[in-house]
Design a protein around this motif. Structure first.
Motif, short mmCIF file in Angstrom:
data_model
loop_
_atom_site.label_atom_id
_atom_site.label_comp_id
_atom_site.label_asym_id
_atom_site.label_seq_id
_atom_site.Cartn_x
_atom_site.Cartn_y
_atom_site.Cartn_z
N GLN A 6 0.83 -1.21 0.00
CA GLN A 6 0.00 0.00 0.00
C GLN A 6 0.86 1.26 0.00
O GLN A 6 0.56 2.23 -0.69
N GLU A 7 1.95 1.21 0.78
CA GLU A 7 2.85 2.37 0.84
C GLU A 7 3.50 2.62 -0.52
O GLU A 7 3.60 3.76 -0.97
N ILE A 8 3.91 1.53 -1.18
CA ILE A 8 4.55 1.67 -2.50
C ILE A 8 3.56 2.26 -3.50
O ILE A 8 3.90 3.16 -4.28
N GLN A 9 2.32 1.77 -3.48
CA GLN A 9 1.32 2.28 -4.41
C GLN A 9 0.98 3.74 -4.11
O GLN A 9 0.75 4.53 -5.03
N ALA A 10 0.96 4.10 -2.82
CA ALA A 10 0.68 5.49 -2.45
C ALA A 10 1.79 6.41 -2.94
O ALA A 10 1.53 7.52 -3.44
N GLN A 11 3.04 5.95 -2.81
CA GLN A 11 4.17 6.74 -3.31
C GLN A 11 4.09 6.90 -4.82
O GLN A 11 4.37 7.99 -5.35
N ALA A 12 3.71 5.84 -5.52
CA ALA A 12 3.60 5.91 -6.97
C ALA A 12 2.50 6.89 -7.38
O ALA A 12 2.66 7.65 -8.34
N GLU A 13 1.39 6.88 -6.65
CA GLU A 13 0.30 7.80 -6.96
C GLU A 13 0.70 9.24 -6.70
O GLU A 13 0.40 10.14 -7.51
N THR A 14 1.39 9.48 -5.57
CA THR A 14 1.87 10.84 -5.27
C THR A 14 2.84 11.32 -6.33
O THR A 14 2.77 12.47 -6.78
N ARG A 15 3.72 10.43 -6.74
CA ARG A 15 4.70 10.78 -7.77
C ARG A 15 4.00 11.12 -9.08
O ARG A 15 4.35 12.08 -9.76
N LYS A 16 2.99 10.32 -9.44
CA LYS A 16 2.25 10.57 -10.67
C LYS A 16 1.58 11.94 -10.63
O LYS A 16 1.61 12.69 -11.61
N ARG A 151 13.98 20.76 -10.99
CA ARG A 151 14.03 20.55 -9.54
C ARG A 151 13.02 19.48 -9.11
O ARG A 151 13.35 18.57 -8.34
N VAL A 152 11.80 19.56 -9.65
CA VAL A 152 10.79 18.55 -9.34
C VAL A 152 11.19 17.19 -9.91
O VAL A 152 11.08 16.16 -9.24
N GLY A 153 11.69 17.16 -11.15
CA GLY A 153 12.07 15.91 -11.77
C GLY A 153 13.17 15.18 -11.02
O GLY A 153 13.12 13.96 -10.86
N ARG A 154 14.15 15.92 -10.52
CA ARG A 154 15.23 15.29 -9.76
C ARG A 154 14.76 14.84 -8.38
O ARG A 154 15.19 13.81 -7.86
N ARG A 155 13.85 15.61 -7.79
CA ARG A 155 13.35 15.25 -6.45
C ARG A 155 12.55 13.96 -6.50
O ARG A 155 12.66 13.13 -5.59
N ILE A 156 11.74 13.78 -7.54
CA ILE A 156 10.93 12.56 -7.63
C ILE A 156 11.61 11.50 -8.50
O ILE A 156 11.03 10.45 -8.75
N ASP A 157 12.82 11.79 -8.95
CA ASP A 157 13.61 10.84 -9.74
C ASP A 157 12.86 10.40 -10.99
O ASP A 157 12.69 9.21 -11.25
N SER A 158 12.42 11.39 -11.78
CA SER A 158 11.68 11.11 -13.01
C SER A 158 12.50 11.53 -14.22
O SER A 158 12.65 12.73 -14.49
N PRO A 159 13.05 10.57 -14.98
CA PRO A 159 13.86 10.94 -16.15
C PRO A 159 13.06 11.67 -17.21
O PRO A 159 13.60 12.53 -17.91
N SER A 160 11.77 11.34 -17.38
CA SER A 160 10.99 12.00 -18.41
C SER A 160 10.72 13.46 -18.05
O SER A 160 10.71 14.34 -18.93
N VAL A 161 10.52 13.76 -16.76
CA VAL A 161 10.32 15.15 -16.33
C VAL A 161 11.61 15.94 -16.50
O VAL A 161 11.60 17.10 -16.95
N VAL A 162 12.75 15.33 -16.15
CA VAL A 162 14.04 15.99 -16.34
C VAL A 162 14.29 16.25 -17.83
O VAL A 162 14.76 17.33 -18.22
N ALA A 163 13.96 15.26 -18.67
CA ALA A 163 14.11 15.45 -20.12
C ALA A 163 13.23 16.59 -20.60
O ALA A 163 13.66 17.41 -21.44
N ASN A 164 12.01 16.67 -20.08
CA ASN A 164 11.11 17.76 -20.47
C ASN A 164 11.65 19.10 -20.00
O ASN A 164 11.49 20.13 -20.67
N ALA A 165 12.30 19.11 -18.83
CA ALA A 165 12.91 20.34 -18.34
C ALA A 165 13.99 20.83 -19.31
O ALA A 165 14.09 22.03 -19.61
#
Length: 306
Positions: A6-16, A151-165
């Motif tokens: 549940q915690e993993i899924q909650a983190q994934a939802e928050t990240r999304k 900044r957001v992309g690196r904080r949530i470790d999202s390569p696609s957001v960093v690429a978009n940045a």
């Protein structure tokens, strides 16, 4: 439901949701800025600003790609995807990188055509002041948007957001080249108007460099490249923190979207019971997840010492 799921899924939802938020902000800004730049390019008789507006419109497409793939990559594992859907985010990174390369190609070809006009004895038009102002505004807005997004992309470790940045920053670089070219053409006279397409060529080189780095990173992940050597060394230190664990070997690592997967074999005293071995592997997994995130996929294979 397994403990921690549940915690993993909650983190994934928050990240999304964070990916949605930062990308929607970029989408709205790009829409308004692109329209303003296109109007400035037409009214100000600036081909450079019009091309720059087209570049900004390309950001809208990448924003849509990030939003679409964020929803897919956040889905939990299912019977057909044992490792989840994180690679879809990597695919989005590659697509954005290809879009960057396409934009760089367009800027390059446009600049070459303008330079040929001058060499053929033609005269490039003098841009209006509104195009100059639009370039200044675009640089400021896109740099702010880049800093916020990366900044957001690196904080949530999202390569696609960093690429978009980086796509946002490429737009700022494009506008910087446009500003230099428009400024020279506007203030220095007819003989300096060739500075506009020359600056565009320089900007195209920077965009190609960014696109190449992002494509290489995305393809490394899709091709199951191992994590960096220093990261694997840290993993082995965590695995062997308990002196009972000996001779870690067959370490395999890879990145799956925002998460990583770790497989490792360890040797323990052959007299250890199954219950003790299980407790040991659970302890190893807990320490690895504390360091690399709750979504880390771990497989520890226990062998008796020889």
């Amino acid at each position: 439901m397994k403990p921690g799921l549940q915690e993993i899924q909650a983190q994934a939802e928050t990240r999304k949701q964070e990916i949605y938020r930062v990308t929607l902000v970029g989408l709205v800004v790009n829409l308004l800025l692109s329209g303003a730049k296109l109007a400035a390019g037409i009214v100000g008789r600036s081909a450079a600003m019009t091309a720059d507006a087209v570049h900004s419109f390309s950001d809208l497409a990448t924003d849509v790609v990030v939003i679409a793939f964020a929803k897919i990559s956040a889905k939990p594992k299912d019977e057909n995807h044992d490792y989840g859907h994180g690679k879809y985010e990597t695919l989005a990174t590659v697509l954005i990188s290809l879009a960057l390369a396409a934009v760089g190609t367009g800027i390059l070809l446009s600049g070459i055509r303008s330079i040929r006009v001058v060499f053929d004895g033609g005269t490039l038009p003098r841009p209006g002041l509104i195009a100059l102002v639009a370039a200044v505004v675009s640089i400021a807005v896109k740099e702010i948007l880049y800093r916020y997004t990366v900044r957001v992309g690196r904080r949530i470790d999202s390569p696609s957001v960093v690429a978009n940045a980086w796509h946002h920053r490429s737009d700022a670089l494009s506008s910087l080249g446009t500003l230099v070219g428009i400024g020279c053409a506007y203030f220095l006279g007819e003989q300096w108007r060739i500075a506009d397409p020359i600056a565009a060529l320089v900007v195209a080189v920077f965009i190609f460099k960014i696109a190449f780095d992002l494509i290489r990173s995305g393809l490394d992940e899709l091709m199951e490249r191992s994590l960096p050597a220093e990261t694997e060394a840290e993993i082995l230190r965590i695995v062997t923190a308990d002196p009972v664990v000996r001779e870690p070997h067959n370490l395999r690592t890879r990145r799956i979207g925002a998460s990583i997967a770790i497989e490792v074999h360890v040797r323990v005293d052959g007299e250890m019971t199954v219950r003790q071995s299980h407790a040991l592997t659970e302890d190893i997994e807990q320490r690895l997840r504390e360091r690399f995130g709750q979504g880390t996929m771990i497989a520890v294979h226990v062998e008796p010492t020889k």
